[in-house]
Design a protein around this motif. Structure first.
Motif, PDB file in Angstrom:
ATOM      1  N   GLY A  67      29.378  -7.447  21.081  1.00  0.00           N
ATOM      2  CA  GLY A  67      30.445  -7.913  20.195  1.00  0.00           C
ATOM      3  C   GLY A  67      31.304  -6.755  19.713  1.00  0.00           C
ATOM      4  O   GLY A  67      32.532  -6.853  19.677  1.00  0.00           O
ATOM      5  N   SER A  68      30.655  -5.642  19.376  1.00  0.00           N
ATOM      6  CA  SER A  68      31.459  -4.529  18.878  1.00  0.00           C
ATOM      7  C   SER A  68      32.195  -3.831  20.027  1.00  0.00           C
ATOM      8  O   SER A  68      33.301  -3.333  19.840  1.00  0.00           O
ATOM      9  CB  SER A  68      30.602  -3.555  18.073  1.00  0.00           C
ATOM     10  OG  SER A  68      29.870  -2.732  18.910  1.00  0.00           O
ATOM     11  N   LEU A  69      31.594  -3.852  21.235  1.00  0.00           N
ATOM     12  CA  LEU A  69      32.313  -3.299  22.395  1.00  0.00           C
ATOM     13  C   LEU A  69      33.529  -4.161  22.728  1.00  0.00           C
ATOM     14  O   LEU A  69      34.535  -3.670  23.237  1.00  0.00           O
ATOM     15  CB  LEU A  69      31.389  -3.239  23.614  1.00  0.00           C
ATOM     16  CG  LEU A  69      30.466  -2.038  23.693  1.00  0.00           C
ATOM     17  CD1 LEU A  69      29.449  -2.220  24.785  1.00  0.00           C
ATOM     18  CD2 LEU A  69      31.268  -0.773  23.930  1.00  0.00           C
ATOM     19  N   MET A  91      40.010  -5.329  21.269  1.00  0.00           N
ATOM     20  CA  MET A  91      40.717  -6.507  20.763  1.00  0.00           C
ATOM     21  C   MET A  91      41.128  -6.361  19.305  1.00  0.00           C
ATOM     22  O   MET A  91      42.196  -6.790  18.903  1.00  0.00           O
ATOM     23  CB  MET A  91      39.844  -7.761  20.906  1.00  0.00           C
ATOM     24  CG  MET A  91      39.456  -8.071  22.331  1.00  0.00           C
ATOM     25  SD  MET A  91      40.882  -8.124  23.419  1.00  0.00           S
ATOM     26  CE  MET A  91      40.136  -7.691  24.980  1.00  0.00           C
ATOM     27  N   TRP A  92      40.238  -5.795  18.474  1.00  0.00           N
ATOM     28  CA  TRP A  92      40.564  -5.604  17.060  1.00  0.00           C
ATOM     29  C   TRP A  92      41.028  -4.177  16.782  1.00  0.00           C
ATOM     30  O   TRP A  92      41.501  -3.889  15.696  1.00  0.00           O
ATOM     31  CB  TRP A  92      39.317  -5.852  16.190  1.00  0.00           C
ATOM     32  CG  TRP A  92      38.789  -7.227  16.195  1.00  0.00           C
ATOM     33  CD1 TRP A  92      39.499  -8.365  16.378  1.00  0.00           C
ATOM     34  CD2 TRP A  92      37.429  -7.620  15.993  1.00  0.00           C
ATOM     35  NE1 TRP A  92      38.668  -9.441  16.302  1.00  0.00           N
ATOM     36  CE2 TRP A  92      37.390  -9.022  16.070  1.00  0.00           C
ATOM     37  CE3 TRP A  92      36.249  -6.935  15.756  1.00  0.00           C
ATOM     38  CZ2 TRP A  92      36.216  -9.737  15.923  1.00  0.00           C
ATOM     39  CZ3 TRP A  92      35.087  -7.647  15.599  1.00  0.00           C
ATOM     40  CH2 TRP A  92      35.065  -9.047  15.689  1.00  0.00           C
ATOM     41  N   TRP A  95      33.644  -2.047  14.634  1.00  0.00           N
ATOM     42  CA  TRP A  95      32.990  -2.958  13.694  1.00  0.00           C
ATOM     43  C   TRP A  95      34.012  -3.569  12.772  1.00  0.00           C
ATOM     44  O   TRP A  95      34.873  -2.905  12.217  1.00  0.00           O
ATOM     45  CB  TRP A  95      31.907  -2.236  12.877  1.00  0.00           C
ATOM     46  CG  TRP A  95      31.179  -3.222  12.038  1.00  0.00           C
ATOM     47  CD1 TRP A  95      31.410  -3.493  10.719  1.00  0.00           C
ATOM     48  CD2 TRP A  95      30.162  -4.116  12.469  1.00  0.00           C
ATOM     49  NE1 TRP A  95      30.589  -4.509  10.307  1.00  0.00           N
ATOM     50  CE2 TRP A  95      29.811  -4.907  11.359  1.00  0.00           C
ATOM     51  CE3 TRP A  95      29.514  -4.346  13.686  1.00  0.00           C
ATOM     52  CZ2 TRP A  95      28.836  -5.898  11.427  1.00  0.00           C
ATOM     53  CZ3 TRP A  95      28.543  -5.322  13.749  1.00  0.00           C
ATOM     54  CH2 TRP A  95      28.206  -6.085  12.633  1.00  0.00           C
ATOM     55  N   GLN A  96      33.891  -4.860  12.628  1.00  0.00           N
ATOM     56  CA  GLN A  96      34.769  -5.603  11.749  1.00  0.00           C
ATOM     57  C   GLN A  96      33.819  -6.493  10.960  1.00  0.00           C
ATOM     58  O   GLN A  96      32.868  -7.024  11.541  1.00  0.00           O
ATOM     59  CB  GLN A  96      35.697  -6.418  12.660  1.00  0.00           C
ATOM     60  CG  GLN A  96      36.666  -7.312  12.020  1.00  0.00           C
ATOM     61  CD  GLN A  96      37.881  -6.579  11.483  1.00  0.00           C
ATOM     62  OE1 GLN A  96      38.068  -6.565  10.300  1.00  0.00           O
ATOM     63  NE2 GLN A  96      38.693  -5.974  12.317  1.00  0.00           N
ATOM     64  N   LEU A 121      29.742 -11.670  13.247  1.00  0.00           N
ATOM     65  CA  LEU A 121      28.996 -10.421  13.437  1.00  0.00           C
ATOM     66  C   LEU A 121      28.102 -10.156  12.224  1.00  0.00           C
ATOM     67  O   LEU A 121      26.956  -9.736  12.378  1.00  0.00           O
ATOM     68  CB  LEU A 121      29.962  -9.251  13.637  1.00  0.00           C
ATOM     69  CG  LEU A 121      30.548  -9.086  15.041  1.00  0.00           C
ATOM     70  CD1 LEU A 121      31.484  -7.902  15.074  1.00  0.00           C
ATOM     71  CD2 LEU A 121      29.455  -8.908  16.073  1.00  0.00           C
ATOM     72  N   THR A 122      28.622 -10.441  11.028  1.00  0.00           N
ATOM     73  CA  THR A 122      27.822 -10.163   9.835  1.00  0.00           C
ATOM     74  C   THR A 122      26.593 -11.048   9.786  1.00  0.00           C
ATOM     75  O   THR A 122      25.485 -10.568   9.501  1.00  0.00           O
ATOM     76  CB  THR A 122      28.672 -10.371   8.571  1.00  0.00           C
ATOM     77  OG1 THR A 122      29.913  -9.713   8.749  1.00  0.00           O
ATOM     78  CG2 THR A 122      27.981  -9.817   7.369  1.00  0.00           C
ATOM     79  N   SER A 123      26.758 -12.354  10.072  1.00  0.00           N
ATOM     80  CA  SER A 123      25.545 -13.173   9.981  1.00  0.00           C
ATOM     81  C   SER A 123      24.586 -12.869  11.128  1.00  0.00           C
ATOM     82  O   SER A 123      23.372 -13.011  10.971  1.00  0.00           O
ATOM     83  CB  SER A 123      25.836 -14.670   9.863  1.00  0.00           C
ATOM     84  OG  SER A 123      26.907 -15.058  10.621  1.00  0.00           O
ATOM     85  N   GLU A 124      25.128 -12.401  12.251  1.00  0.00           N
ATOM     86  CA  GLU A 124      24.255 -11.952  13.342  1.00  0.00           C
ATOM     87  C   GLU A 124      23.420 -10.744  12.886  1.00  0.00           C
ATOM     88  O   GLU A 124      22.232 -10.642  13.172  1.00  0.00           O
ATOM     89  CB  GLU A 124      25.135 -11.565  14.542  1.00  0.00           C
ATOM     90  CG  GLU A 124      24.417 -11.451  15.857  1.00  0.00           C
ATOM     91  CD  GLU A 124      24.092 -12.793  16.497  1.00  0.00           C
ATOM     92  OE1 GLU A 124      24.610 -13.817  16.036  1.00  0.00           O
ATOM     93  OE2 GLU A 124      23.303 -12.790  17.443  1.00  0.00           O
TER      94      GLU A 124
END
Lengths: 232, 57, 247
Positions: C112-114, C119-120, C124-125, C130-133
């Motif tokens: 996800g961070s890759l 994209m963002w 890390w965003q 991502l946070t609940s993961e």
């Protein structure tokens, strides 16, 4: 440190007796339950030292600092909840007493909150003021901490029961409880920051109250199951 | 082929993702098999020592 | 309703035998659908009109994220069954889910961070998913820590089962609260992943990849659970007979 005679007593009466006993035992040793409060003061003092003492800047991070400190000190206090009673066999006596164990554990958790949570709630507005909260926001900060800290005690009771009697209990307890406390932290800090901004804080307060009520219903059941497992 | 490998300039993100996935997949298989194998050897040893005459008491 | 199959599945020798038969099927089907999904996703699927080739991370990221949740659900279900019916086999399955679930949660976070970097513009965003993961990873680590801290297997099974059930009640609350928290702090809308309408040429490889991951998970859990069953039942007679030791 004997258990009051609770056999043949109604659950309500037994809960009340247990509350009295735990309160008396706790008040006899103020050092133990004052430590989390002192810890709370120390941690919230560290935040301005580590960042910027300018009050207008502190105000932005005050809710976060307040809630992280409250979470950590309630975590620190959790070890007091069942440790003594687990060691001297009181918990075992409660488990075999034939009275509903979740109810008795709820009573114990309430006393634990009175001794370690309530001082934080009372100290919270003071600390918030020191971190730049306006005086008008004190009732709001107080209300958020009141509801949130009770939820924290209840959630923590499950973790304390699960780690009962384990050797590396302390760090493990933090690892178990902190992820479960995320919603309380989010809604509590949000309610506090809305209170400090003098805005309506009803939405996060409702959610916080919902979590507290849900924890009051389910956490004693899980804690009782965990206590029984640890006694097997 | 080179065009495909370049992934439209996104190769530094796409390929590490796939490599890491491969690594996780392979490691999970290795660890699972190793733990199952160890359990089997242990059980076998116990079964044999239980079957041996001096093992029975 | 006839429940004999349920009780039979709870009998360790029976479980051991059935699992042994299922593992090759799961493994081979996982390999076939995995290769098909890989070819479909990396070669055949067209580039995305917004993200170009970069979106191809979806074929590992989404299955890993799905699996991380599924592993937790499986673990909690098995733990609940083990707790209620005192079924040792179910506890063995629950114990087998944690490690693999944690590893796929980690995988989902890293991929996800890759994906987030191009994209963002950042690795890390504090995106709600991502946070609940991340919180879920902590829950897995707590479960494994609790299991590791208790020496007695029966107590470890039951205590960690309580924790798994508490976690499963909490996961939706955590997810919802993180969502709510994020919607307050995220001023601008970000590029959303997982658009609902995907052309079949992109969707079919994704479904194949998910199928491959799920079957792979089943195979690994069964291999591990067989080992756990052997470890729990190591003094039972059926094991001696099964392993062909002279009796």
């Amino acid at each position: 440190m004997s258990v009051p005679a609770i056999k043949g007593v109604s659950p309500g009466r037994a809960g009340w007796l247990l509350v009295q006993r735990d309160l008396r035992l706790g008040l006899r040793r103020p050092g133990e339950w004052l430590q989390p409060l002192i810890f709370f003061f120390v941690v919230t003092t560290l935040f301005p030292l580590a960042t910027d003492p300018e009050l207008s800047r502190l105000r932005d991070m005050a809710p976060g600092a307040l809630w992280v400190a409250a979470l950590l000190s309630s975590l620190l206090a959790l070890e007091l909840l069942f440790r003594e009673d687990g060691q001297d066999g009181t918990l075992e006596q409660l488990a075999v007493s034939g009275l509903p164990l979740p109810w008795l554990l709820l009573a114990k958790t309430c006393v634990h909150w009175l001794l370690t949570g309530l001082p934080l709630v009372l100290a919270g507005p003071l600390v918030a003021t020191a971190l730049g909260a306006p005086y008008a926001s004190i009732p709001g900060v107080f209300a958020a901490l009141l509801v949130g800290s009770s939820a924290l005690s209840l959630i923590g009771a499950v973790g304390a029961a699960l780690t009962l009697g384990l050797r590396r209990g302390g760090v493990l307890l933090a690892l178990l409880v902190l992820p479960l406390a995320v919603p309380v932290l989010i809604f509590g800090a949000r309610a506090t920051s809305l209170a400090m901004a003098q805005e309506p804080m009803a939405a996060p307060m409702y959610l916080l109250a919902a979590i507290a009520v849900l924890s009051a219903t389910l956490a004693p059941l899980a804690a009782a199951a965990a206590v029984r497992i640890s006694l097997e | 082929m080179m065009h495909w490998l370049a992934m439209g300039g996104y190769w530094p993100y796409v390929w590490p993702s796939y490599l890491l996935t491969l690594l996780v997949l392979v490691l999970n298989v290795t660890f699972a098999q190793r733990s199952a194998q160890r359990a089997r050897m242990d059980a076998l040893r116990r079964a044999q020592s239980a079957a041996a005459p001096q093992g029975r008491s | 309703m006839d429940w004999t199959w349920f009780h039979r599945f709870g009998s360790p020798p029976h479980f051991y035998r059935i699992a042994g038969k299922l593992i090759p099927w799961c493994a081979w089907l996982a390999a076939i659908s995995g290769v098909a999904g890989l070819i479909g996703g990396l070669v055949l699927a067209p580039p995305d009109y917004q993200q170009g080739e970069g979106y191809r991370i979806i074929y590992v990221h989404v299955p890993a994220a799905v699996l991380s949740t599924m592993a937790y659900a499986t673990m909690a279900t098995a733990a609940g069954v083990g707790l209620i019916w005192r079924m040792n086999v179910a506890h063995a399955v629950a114990a087998s889910c944690a490690g693999i679930g944690a590893s796929f949660t980690f995988l989902a976070l890293v991929t996800g961070s890759l994906w987030g970097r191009p994209m963002w513009g950042t690795y890390w965003q504090w995106d709600p998913r991502l946070t609940s993961e991340l919180v879920m990873l902590f829950l897995y680590l707590g479960y494994m820590g609790l299991r590791g801290a208790i020496d007695d297997t029966a107590r470890a099974d039951r205590a960690s089962a309580v924790l798994a059930l508490v976690g499963v009640i909490n996961l939706p609350i955590i997810h919802y609260s993180v969502d709510w928290w994020n919607s307050l702090h995220q001023g601008h809308t970000l590029l959303k992943f997982g658009k609902p309408s995907m052309p079949p040429s992109m969707l079919v490889p994704l479904l194949l990849a998910m199928l491959a991951f799920v079957l792979y998970f089943a195979a690994i859990v069964l291999v591990r659970a067989r080992g756990e069953v052997l470890r729990r039942e190591r003094n039972a007679r059926w094991i001696a007979e099964l392993l062909g030791a002279p009796s």
